[in-house]
Design a protein around this motif. Structure first.
Motif, PDB file in Angstrom:
ATOM      1  N   SER A 196       0.798  -1.116  -0.188  1.00 33.48           N
ATOM      2  CA  SER A 196      -0.007   0.062  -0.055  1.00 33.48           C
ATOM      3  C   SER A 196       0.886   1.321   0.029  1.00 33.48           C
ATOM      4  O   SER A 196       0.445   2.321  -0.632  1.00 33.48           O
ATOM      5  N   ARG A 197       2.012   1.312   0.367  1.00 30.32           N
ATOM      6  CA  ARG A 197       2.963   2.535   0.443  1.00 30.32           C
ATOM      7  C   ARG A 197       3.859   2.318  -0.747  1.00 30.32           C
ATOM      8  O   ARG A 197       4.993   3.215  -0.750  1.00 30.32           O
ATOM      9  N   TYR A 198       3.810   1.385  -1.552  1.00 26.53           N
ATOM     10  CA  TYR A 198       4.624   1.311  -2.667  1.00 26.53           C
ATOM     11  C   TYR A 198       4.072   1.807  -4.098  1.00 26.53           C
ATOM     12  O   TYR A 198       2.724   1.478  -4.430  1.00 26.53           O
ATOM     13  N   ALA A 199       4.727   2.674  -4.631  1.00 26.97           N
ATOM     14  CA  ALA A 199       4.177   2.873  -6.097  1.00 26.97           C
ATOM     15  C   ALA A 199       4.475   1.710  -7.132  1.00 26.97           C
ATOM     16  O   ALA A 199       5.580   1.140  -6.699  1.00 26.97           O
ATOM     17  N   MET A 200       3.788   1.245  -7.927  1.00 26.48           N
ATOM     18  CA  MET A 200       3.988   0.136  -8.745  1.00 26.48           C
ATOM     19  C   MET A 200       3.855   0.760 -10.079  1.00 26.48           C
ATOM     20  O   MET A 200       3.303   1.522 -10.602  1.00 26.48           O
ATOM     21  N   GLY A 201       4.601  -0.144 -10.942  1.00 31.79           N
ATOM     22  CA  GLY A 201       4.837   0.169 -12.285  1.00 31.79           C
ATOM     23  C   GLY A 201       4.766  -0.959 -13.092  1.00 31.79           C
ATOM     24  O   GLY A 201       5.175  -2.097 -12.699  1.00 31.79           O
ATOM     25  N   TRP A 202       4.580  -0.745 -14.375  1.00 31.86           N
ATOM     26  CA  TRP A 202       4.332  -1.948 -15.511  1.00 31.86           C
ATOM     27  C   TRP A 202       5.495  -1.649 -16.518  1.00 31.86           C
ATOM     28  O   TRP A 202       5.337  -0.276 -16.872  1.00 31.86           O
ATOM     29  N   PHE A 203       6.315  -2.340 -16.855  1.00 35.41           N
ATOM     30  CA  PHE A 203       7.288  -2.027 -18.197  1.00 35.41           C
ATOM     31  C   PHE A 203       7.143  -3.324 -19.189  1.00 35.41           C
ATOM     32  O   PHE A 203       6.771  -4.343 -18.827  1.00 35.41           O
ATOM     33  N   ARG A 204       7.824  -3.071 -20.333  1.00 31.36           N
ATOM     34  CA  ARG A 204       7.878  -4.085 -21.248  1.00 31.36           C
ATOM     35  C   ARG A 204       8.939  -4.088 -21.863  1.00 31.36           C
ATOM     36  O   ARG A 204       9.669  -2.928 -22.128  1.00 31.36           O
ATOM     37  N   GLN A 205       9.313  -5.231 -22.440  1.00 33.09           N
ATOM     38  CA  GLN A 205      10.775  -5.416 -23.279  1.00 33.09           C
ATOM     39  C   GLN A 205      10.331  -6.157 -24.255  1.00 33.09           C
ATOM     40  O   GLN A 205      10.228  -7.511 -24.230  1.00 33.09           O
ATOM     41  N   ALA A 206      10.645  -5.845 -25.645  1.00 33.81           N
ATOM     42  CA  ALA A 206      10.526  -6.623 -26.858  1.00 33.81           C
ATOM     43  C   ALA A 206      11.991  -6.983 -27.078  1.00 33.81           C
ATOM     44  O   ALA A 206      12.876  -6.232 -26.637  1.00 33.81           O
ATOM     45  N   PRO A 207      11.866  -8.281 -27.873  1.00 31.54           N
ATOM     46  CA  PRO A 207      13.439  -8.705 -28.352  1.00 31.54           C
ATOM     47  C   PRO A 207      14.136  -7.714 -28.956  1.00 31.54           C
ATOM     48  O   PRO A 207      13.666  -6.808 -29.806  1.00 31.54           O
ATOM     49  N   GLY A 208      15.494  -7.351 -28.487  1.00 29.92           N
ATOM     50  CA  GLY A 208      16.343  -6.400 -29.188  1.00 29.92           C
ATOM     51  C   GLY A 208      16.069  -4.796 -28.796  1.00 29.92           C
ATOM     52  O   GLY A 208      16.706  -4.084 -29.330  1.00 29.92           O
ATOM     53  N   LYS A 209      15.081  -4.702 -27.986  1.00 32.30           N
ATOM     54  CA  LYS A 209      14.806  -3.248 -27.374  1.00 32.30           C
ATOM     55  C   LYS A 209      14.918  -3.083 -26.071  1.00 32.30           C
ATOM     56  O   LYS A 209      15.038  -3.762 -25.218  1.00 32.30           O
ATOM     57  N   GLU A 210      15.278  -1.686 -25.692  1.00 29.91           N
ATOM     58  CA  GLU A 210      15.247  -1.377 -24.088  1.00 29.91           C
ATOM     59  C   GLU A 210      13.743  -1.710 -23.267  1.00 29.91           C
ATOM     60  O   GLU A 210      12.936  -1.655 -24.219  1.00 29.91           O
ATOM     61  N   GLU A 247      10.730  -0.718 -21.372  1.00 28.33           N
ATOM     62  CA  GLU A 247       9.991   0.778 -21.769  1.00 28.33           C
ATOM     63  C   GLU A 247       8.854   0.690 -20.670  1.00 28.33           C
ATOM     64  O   GLU A 247       8.188  -0.224 -20.271  1.00 28.33           O
ATOM     65  N   PHE A 248       8.754   2.009 -20.254  1.00 28.91           N
ATOM     66  CA  PHE A 248       7.713   2.362 -19.351  1.00 28.91           C
ATOM     67  C   PHE A 248       6.253   2.118 -19.965  1.00 28.91           C
ATOM     68  O   PHE A 248       6.239   2.641 -21.090  1.00 28.91           O
ATOM     69  N   VAL A 249       5.534   1.353 -19.503  1.00 32.62           N
ATOM     70  CA  VAL A 249       4.093   1.315 -19.905  1.00 32.62           C
ATOM     71  C   VAL A 249       3.017   2.023 -18.837  1.00 32.62           C
ATOM     72  O   VAL A 249       2.187   2.831 -19.343  1.00 32.62           O
ATOM     73  N   ALA A 250       3.041   1.910 -17.593  1.00 34.72           N
ATOM     74  CA  ALA A 250       2.138   2.474 -16.754  1.00 34.72           C
ATOM     75  C   ALA A 250       2.694   2.381 -15.295  1.00 34.72           C
ATOM     76  O   ALA A 250       3.509   1.660 -15.071  1.00 34.72           O
ATOM     77  N   ALA A 251       2.171   3.466 -14.317  1.00 30.21           N
ATOM     78  CA  ALA A 251       2.491   3.292 -13.041  1.00 30.21           C
ATOM     79  C   ALA A 251       1.416   4.039 -12.049  1.00 30.21           C
ATOM     80  O   ALA A 251       0.321   4.722 -12.797  1.00 30.21           O
ATOM     81  N   ILE A 252       1.231   3.586 -11.010  1.00 30.69           N
ATOM     82  CA  ILE A 252       0.169   3.767 -10.048  1.00 30.69           C
ATOM     83  C   ILE A 252       0.688   4.255  -8.651  1.00 30.69           C
ATOM     84  O   ILE A 252       1.779   3.466  -8.202  1.00 30.69           O
ATOM     85  N   SER A 253       0.233   5.342  -8.030  1.00 35.97           N
ATOM     86  CA  SER A 253       0.525   5.586  -6.882  1.00 35.97           C
ATOM     87  C   SER A 253       0.278   4.634  -5.650  1.00 35.97           C
ATOM     88  O   SER A 253      -0.735   3.825  -6.139  1.00 35.97           O
ATOM     89  N   TYR A 301      -0.368   7.099 -14.374  1.00 39.44           N
ATOM     90  CA  TYR A 301       0.597   7.808 -15.555  1.00 39.44           C
ATOM     91  C   TYR A 301       0.965   6.365 -16.667  1.00 39.44           C
ATOM     92  O   TYR A 301       0.649   5.436 -16.356  1.00 39.44           O
ATOM     93  N   TYR A 302       0.797   6.933 -17.932  1.00 41.68           N
ATOM     94  CA  TYR A 302       0.874   6.011 -18.878  1.00 41.68           C
ATOM     95  C   TYR A 302       2.074   6.310 -19.937  1.00 41.68           C
ATOM     96  O   TYR A 302       2.100   7.731 -20.198  1.00 41.68           O
ATOM     97  N   GLY A 303       2.568   5.512 -20.475  1.00 43.22           N
ATOM     98  CA  GLY A 303       3.553   5.649 -21.768  1.00 43.22           C
ATOM     99  C   GLY A 303       2.547   5.941 -22.915  1.00 43.22           C
ATOM    100  O   GLY A 303       1.487   5.753 -22.879  1.00 43.22           O
ATOM    101  N   ASN A 304       3.041   7.069 -23.609  1.00 42.66           N
ATOM    102  CA  ASN A 304       2.476   7.525 -24.841  1.00 42.66           C
ATOM    103  C   ASN A 304       1.902   6.479 -25.837  1.00 42.66           C
ATOM    104  O   ASN A 304       0.592   6.646 -26.308  1.00 42.66           O
ATOM    105  N   SER A 305       2.425   5.366 -25.973  1.00 41.71           N
ATOM    106  CA  SER A 305       1.865   4.263 -26.795  1.00 41.71           C
ATOM    107  C   SER A 305       0.806   3.410 -26.243  1.00 41.71           C
ATOM    108  O   SER A 305       0.246   2.739 -27.159  1.00 41.71           O
ATOM    109  N   VAL A 306       0.398   3.588 -24.994  1.00 42.94           N
ATOM    110  CA  VAL A 306      -0.594   2.793 -24.584  1.00 42.94           C
ATOM    111  C   VAL A 306      -1.545   3.605 -23.957  1.00 42.94           C
ATOM    112  O   VAL A 306      -2.619   3.087 -23.553  1.00 42.94           O
ATOM    113  N   LYS A 307      -1.607   5.063 -23.924  1.00 47.52           N
ATOM    114  CA  LYS A 307      -2.551   5.800 -23.321  1.00 47.52           C
ATOM    115  C   LYS A 307      -3.715   5.614 -24.249  1.00 47.52           C
ATOM    116  O   LYS A 307      -3.695   5.533 -25.433  1.00 47.52           O
TER     117      LYS A 307
END
Length: 122
Positions: free
Chosen positions: A29-43, A45-51, A58-64
């Motif tokens: 409950s005191r942790y911010a949580m995030g989702w990230f993703r990684q495709a083959p050969g790529k860094e 990437e931030f997807v979404a986060a929640i307080s 918050y959302y990455g532009n590609s998933v908003k």
């Protein structure tokens, strides 16, 4: 904090999936949580986060507008609802936690789950 991501799979373009990230070892409950993703050969990437309280997201532009992050602190679980999936969403999805305010970069997160594969075919 140990994190376990689940819910990935193989779907078609336009389908939906819901990922779950269940934490153990600590209440998140005191942790911010995030989702990230990684495709083959790529860094990774931030997807979404929640307080910690769920009031800020918050959302990455590609998933908003397509993805929604939410959390149920009573279940120690964070979710990522993914709608209108596209082939470019194909990646391994990771959940992450940090004992602080929400953040959007990988280096700011202290705890990581093992990842769950999402494959979207056209």
């Amino acid at each position: 904090v140990q994190l376990q991501a689940s819910g990935g799979g193989s779907v078609q373009t336009g389908d939906s999936l819901r990922l779950s990230c269940t934490a153990s070892g600590r209440t998140i409950s005191r942790y911010a949580m995030g989702w990230f993703r990684q495709a083959p050969g790529k860094e990774r990437e931030f997807v979404a986060a929640i307080s910690g309280g769920g009031n800020s997201t918050y959302y990455g532009n590609s998933v908003k507008g397509r993805f929604t992050i939410s959390r149920d602190n009573a279940k120690n679980t964070v979710y990522l609802q993914m709608n209108s999936l596209k082939p470019e969403d194909t990646a391994v999805y990771f959940c992450a936690a940090r004992l602080s305010i929400v953040a959007t970069t990988t280096t700011e997160y202290h705890y990581w789950g093992q990842g769950t594969q999402v494959t979207v075919s056209s």
